[in-house]
Design a protein around this motif. Structure first.
Motif, PDB file in Angstrom:
ATOM      1  N   LEU A 166     -13.203   2.314  51.555  1.00 17.81           N
ATOM      2  CA  LEU A 166     -13.494   1.516  50.372  1.00 17.81           C
ATOM      3  C   LEU A 166     -14.403   2.235  49.364  1.00 17.81           C
ATOM      4  O   LEU A 166     -14.068   2.272  48.165  1.00 17.81           O
ATOM      5  CB  LEU A 166     -14.096   0.171  50.779  1.00 17.81           C
ATOM      6  N   VAL A 187     -14.627  -0.735  38.015  1.00 16.14           N
ATOM      7  CA  VAL A 187     -14.057  -1.317  39.229  1.00 16.14           C
ATOM      8  C   VAL A 187     -14.605  -2.722  39.442  1.00 16.14           C
ATOM      9  O   VAL A 187     -15.817  -2.948  39.421  1.00 16.14           O
ATOM     10  CB  VAL A 187     -14.373  -0.452  40.471  1.00 16.14           C
ATOM     11  N   THR A 214     -19.188  -0.823  43.741  1.00 17.37           N
ATOM     12  CA  THR A 214     -18.421  -1.552  42.736  1.00 17.37           C
ATOM     13  C   THR A 214     -19.261  -1.846  41.496  1.00 17.37           C
ATOM     14  O   THR A 214     -20.485  -1.983  41.573  1.00 17.37           O
ATOM     15  CB  THR A 214     -17.884  -2.868  43.321  1.00 17.37           C
ATOM     16  N   GLY A 238      -3.891  -2.163  44.997  1.00 17.38           N
ATOM     17  CA  GLY A 238      -3.951  -2.017  46.443  1.00 17.38           C
ATOM     18  C   GLY A 238      -2.998  -2.939  47.155  1.00 17.38           C
ATOM     19  O   GLY A 238      -2.816  -2.840  48.375  1.00 17.38           O
ATOM     20  N   CYS A 279     -14.442  -5.819  42.224  1.00 20.09           N
ATOM     21  CA  CYS A 279     -14.042  -6.324  43.541  1.00 20.09           C
ATOM     22  C   CYS A 279     -13.974  -7.843  43.437  1.00 20.09           C
ATOM     23  O   CYS A 279     -15.000  -8.506  43.224  1.00 20.09           O
ATOM     24  CB  CYS A 279     -15.035  -5.903  44.626  1.00 20.09           C
ATOM     25  N   LEU A 312      -8.024  -5.657  50.412  1.00 12.71           N
ATOM     26  CA  LEU A 312      -8.796  -4.449  50.716  1.00 12.71           C
ATOM     27  C   LEU A 312     -10.202  -4.812  51.181  1.00 12.71           C
ATOM     28  O   LEU A 312     -10.756  -4.156  52.074  1.00 12.71           O
ATOM     29  CB  LEU A 312      -8.869  -3.544  49.484  1.00 12.71           C
ATOM     30  N   LEU A 372      -9.647  -4.587  42.332  1.00 12.96           N
ATOM     31  CA  LEU A 372      -9.144  -4.315  43.682  1.00 12.96           C
ATOM     32  C   LEU A 372      -8.648  -5.601  44.332  1.00 12.96           C
ATOM     33  O   LEU A 372      -9.298  -6.653  44.247  1.00 12.96           O
ATOM     34  CB  LEU A 372     -10.228  -3.680  44.544  1.00 12.96           C
ATOM     35  N   ASP A 373      -7.508  -5.508  44.988  1.00 14.76           N
ATOM     36  CA  ASP A 373      -6.942  -6.670  45.660  1.00 14.76           C
ATOM     37  C   ASP A 373      -7.870  -7.146  46.775  1.00 14.76           C
ATOM     38  O   ASP A 373      -8.492  -6.340  47.488  1.00 14.76           O
ATOM     39  CB  ASP A 373      -5.568  -6.311  46.240  1.00 14.76           C
ATOM     40  N   VAL A 430     -13.365   3.258  45.471  1.00 12.60           N
ATOM     41  CA  VAL A 430     -14.133   2.831  44.298  1.00 12.60           C
ATOM     42  C   VAL A 430     -14.524   4.032  43.448  1.00 12.60           C
ATOM     43  O   VAL A 430     -14.339   4.043  42.219  1.00 12.60           O
ATOM     44  CB  VAL A 430     -15.387   2.047  44.735  1.00 12.60           C
TER      45      VAL A 430
END
Length: 279
Positions: free
Chosen positions: A218, A232, A251, A181, A234, A204, A200-201, A222
């Motif tokens: 979001l 995933v 997530t 991201g 976060c 985000l 995920l960056d 996911v």
């Protein structure tokens, strides 16, 4: 653990071009590295599942200058002249992390290790992971216990990245795409790479807390990644609000200061485990 074989591996490298030698050494507090005047050490941050249980640890590099200042790890590699130097130094960092991990009670949990993008470019086609698998064996770890984190946006050549990931997977390593991201990350590359895990960056997560549109996107992001059969994560969770938001988004795993800060010793039960994780 075969410490002498590990030390000997790094002693063989001729780094006269840079005038600096990557060295693996051992002290009272465990393994550490030296590169010129810089001292390299390990810290670990846990990854937790939705029930608040620690399921893995990410090893993070700490780089300290002679005056005591800590330098961002990416700066360590920025000024290296060629990829062969990057390869040796990158391996040194990962071996150091592995040794310090194995020396602690880790209950068989997975170890996440970062791989520098220039390292991937400096290895011959099809041989990614061959040397590191042998070094891991000296440490007492198997590839199946390790997740290699790759910053997808750090390698422009998609074919080269695919080949590297395929070689690593063939040896039993699991692959995580880091900071998805950020910059020019896109789903076309994600589909082509077929990672086991996508982190995920943090940007985000921050945007989702500030912008309603980002908050709606979001969960869809996911679920789309999960539809690719990837787990995933976060990361960069720093507040209870962010924690609840990513949990609601579906997530699989969480990571960040909200649960535990990176530290040389594994967090174990000292990691913060909010009740909301089991919601």
């Amino acid at each position: 653990m075969n410490l002498q074989r590990l030390i000997s591996y790094f002693e063989q490298w001729d780094t006269s071009r840079s005038g600096q030698s990557p060295t693996l050494a051992f002290g009272d507090s465990g393994a550490y590295g030296r590169y010129g005047a810089l001292m390299l050490s390990s810290s670990y941050q846990p990854l937790l599942d939705r029930n608040g249980q620690i399921i893995a640890y990410e090893a993070l590099l700490r780089v300290q200058a002679p005056d005591g200042r800590y330098i961002p790890p990416d700066q360590l590699f920025t000024h290296l002249e060629n990829n062969s130097e990057v390869v040796v130094l990158d391996r040194l960092c990962r071996v150091m992390h592995a040794v310090n991990y194995v020396s602690q009670e880790h209950d068989g949990k997975h170890l996440f290790l970062n791989v520098n993008g220039r390292h991937l470019q400096g290895i011959a086609h099809g041989s990614h992971g061959t040397t590191f698998e042998a070094l891991l064996d000296y440490c007492g770890l198997k590839p199946e216990q390790v997740v290699l984190e790759i910053l997808e946006s750090s390698v422009d050549d998609l074919n080269q990245l695919q080949q590297a990931i395929s070689a690593y997977k063939a040896k039993g390593f699991r692959i995580a795409i880091d900071d998805f991201g950020s910059r020019h990350s896109n789903f076309d590359r994600l589909w082509a790479l077929e990672p086991d895990i996508v982190k995920l960056d943090r940007s985000l997560i921050v945007q989702a807390g500030q912008n309603q549109r980002a908050a709606r996107v979001l969960p869809a992001l996911v679920h789309l990644i999960q539809d690719l059969s990837a787990t995933v994560v976060c990361e960069g969770i720093e507040t209870g609000q962010q924690h609840q938001q990513v949990l609601d988004a579906g997530t699989d795993l969480v990571q960040g200061y909200h649960y535990a800060r990176p530290a040389p010793l594994l967090a174990h039960n000292s990691a913060r485990q909010p009740a909301a994780l089991s919601a």
